[in-house]
Scaffold this motif. Sequence first.
Motif, PDB file in Angstrom:
ATOM      1  N   ASP A  90       0.849  -1.189   0.000  1.00 30.77           N
ATOM      2  CA  ASP A  90       0.000   0.000   0.000  1.00 30.77           C
ATOM      3  C   ASP A  90       0.884   1.238   0.000  1.00 30.77           C
ATOM      4  N   GLY A  91       0.511   2.211  -0.830  1.00 34.71           N
ATOM      5  CA  GLY A  91       1.230   3.478  -0.836  1.00 34.71           C
ATOM      6  C   GLY A  91       0.740   4.394   0.270  1.00 34.71           C
ATOM      7  N   GLN A 113      -1.420  -2.748  10.243  1.00 33.93           N
ATOM      8  CA  GLN A 113      -1.639  -4.071  10.816  1.00 33.93           C
ATOM      9  C   GLN A 113      -1.767  -5.137   9.738  1.00 33.93           C
ATOM     10  N   ARG A 114      -2.481  -4.809   8.663  1.00 34.93           N
ATOM     11  CA  ARG A 114      -2.634  -5.774   7.562  1.00 34.93           C
ATOM     12  C   ARG A 114      -1.279  -6.107   6.960  1.00 34.93           C
ATOM     13  N   ALA A 115      -0.471  -5.084   6.706  1.00 36.27           N
ATOM     14  CA  ALA A 115       0.851  -5.316   6.117  1.00 36.27           C
ATOM     15  C   ALA A 115       1.746  -6.108   7.065  1.00 36.27           C
ATOM     16  N   GLN A 127      11.257   2.260  -0.251  1.00 32.45           N
ATOM     17  CA  GLN A 127      10.369   2.545  -1.373  1.00 32.45           C
ATOM     18  C   GLN A 127       9.743   3.914  -1.166  1.00 32.45           C
ATOM     19  N   ILE A 128      10.006   4.805  -2.078  1.00 27.92           N
ATOM     20  CA  ILE A 128       9.478   6.162  -1.988  1.00 27.92           C
ATOM     21  C   ILE A 128       7.955   6.124  -2.045  1.00 27.92           C
ATOM     22  N   GLY A 129       7.337   6.789  -1.079  1.00 27.01           N
ATOM     23  CA  GLY A 129       5.876   6.819  -1.038  1.00 27.01           C
ATOM     24  C   GLY A 129       5.246   5.558  -0.494  1.00 27.01           C
ATOM     25  N   GLY A 130       6.059   4.686   0.126  1.00 28.83           N
ATOM     26  CA  GLY A 130       5.528   3.424   0.655  1.00 28.83           C
ATOM     27  C   GLY A 130       6.126   3.095   2.007  1.00 28.83           C
ATOM     28  N   ALA A 131       5.830   3.895   3.012  1.00 28.82           N
ATOM     29  CA  ALA A 131       6.434   3.693   4.331  1.00 28.82           C
ATOM     30  C   ALA A 131       6.003   2.372   4.956  1.00 28.82           C
ATOM     31  N   VAL A 132       4.739   2.026   4.808  1.00 27.88           N
ATOM     32  CA  VAL A 132       4.248   0.769   5.385  1.00 27.88           C
ATOM     33  C   VAL A 132       4.942  -0.419   4.723  1.00 27.88           C
ATOM     34  N   TYR A 133       4.991  -0.393   3.400  1.00 28.91           N
ATOM     35  CA  TYR A 133       5.610  -1.474   2.638  1.00 28.91           C
ATOM     36  C   TYR A 133       7.084  -1.604   3.006  1.00 28.91           C
ATOM     37  N   SER A 134       7.810  -0.483   2.977  1.00 29.56           N
ATOM     38  CA  SER A 134       9.244  -0.515   3.269  1.00 29.56           C
ATOM     39  C   SER A 134       9.527  -1.018   4.667  1.00 29.56           C
ATOM     40  N   ALA A 141      10.856  -8.126   7.481  1.00 26.48           N
ATOM     41  CA  ALA A 141      10.922  -9.456   6.878  1.00 26.48           C
ATOM     42  C   ALA A 141      12.369  -9.876   6.622  1.00 26.48           C
ATOM     43  N   VAL A 142      13.207  -8.924   6.214  1.00 27.58           N
ATOM     44  CA  VAL A 142      14.627  -9.226   6.028  1.00 27.58           C
ATOM     45  C   VAL A 142      15.253  -9.619   7.365  1.00 27.58           C
TER      46      VAL A 142
END
Length: 264
Positions: free
Chosen positions: A90-91, A107-109, A148-155, A161-162
């Motif tokens: 999610d962005g 929470q979902r991420a 990831q620019i514009g994706g704080a949750v994803y990053s 995970a790493v």
Amino acid sequence: MDVKDKVVVVTGGADGIGAALARRFAKASAAQVVVVDRNGEGATAVAKEIGGEAVALDVTDGEAMAAMVADIEARHGRIDLFVSNAGVGDGDPDRNNAASSPDAVWQRAWSVNVMAHVHAARAVTPGMAARGGGYILNTVSAAGLLSQIGGAVYSTTKHAAVGFAESLAITHGDQGIKVSILCPQGVDTAMLRQGGSGSPQSLDGVLTPDEVAESVIAGLAAENFLILPHAEVLTYLQRKAGDYDRWLGGMRRLRAKVMGTSAA
């Protein structure tokens, strides 16, 4: 690892990278490929195509994950390779505010991008350790190594995970359990298309899921912890480690370019 004659499980296998991996493992003569996805219909379609098995499963459900692993081990005697591939992205709703995503999105991420790997490892490592070996491949992202620019949750969740995969490799390596993480940049999947063709992760070129699957076959054969379909990611990671502040400045400039603004 050579996947020939191996029992392989792939989560998030109904489409995208997961489906490409399932097809490639079947092509490499895996003994059995179990295609797992919340989308049971999609998983069944891929499994039927490759002569595998399908399981409808929500990877955030730890009890269901444990039950599935126990069932596969009971029927096939083992799981040689578990590919924890399912993920969500999610962005930021406000691209000028890294904390703008609501708690439910965080929470979902966390549940999918991190805890699904934990549930999988919790289920498969005892059997692998008892048999003297096995392999875990977690699909992460270059965002977990860089950002990831514009994706704080994803990053953020991909960084976590790493970290978990590193812990798996450190803790279980002496038990014969190999661990790899798959960290591509732009891949032609529904997730990337949601971000648009001009998304930052596509700047070094967009690969097809089939191309990523070929990188996985090579990475598993070499038993590399880092599987990088985009070779540039290693250079970026080295630059980040070599001079963190300079790397952050470069990322701010890239963000300004992407956003059409000017960096300070």
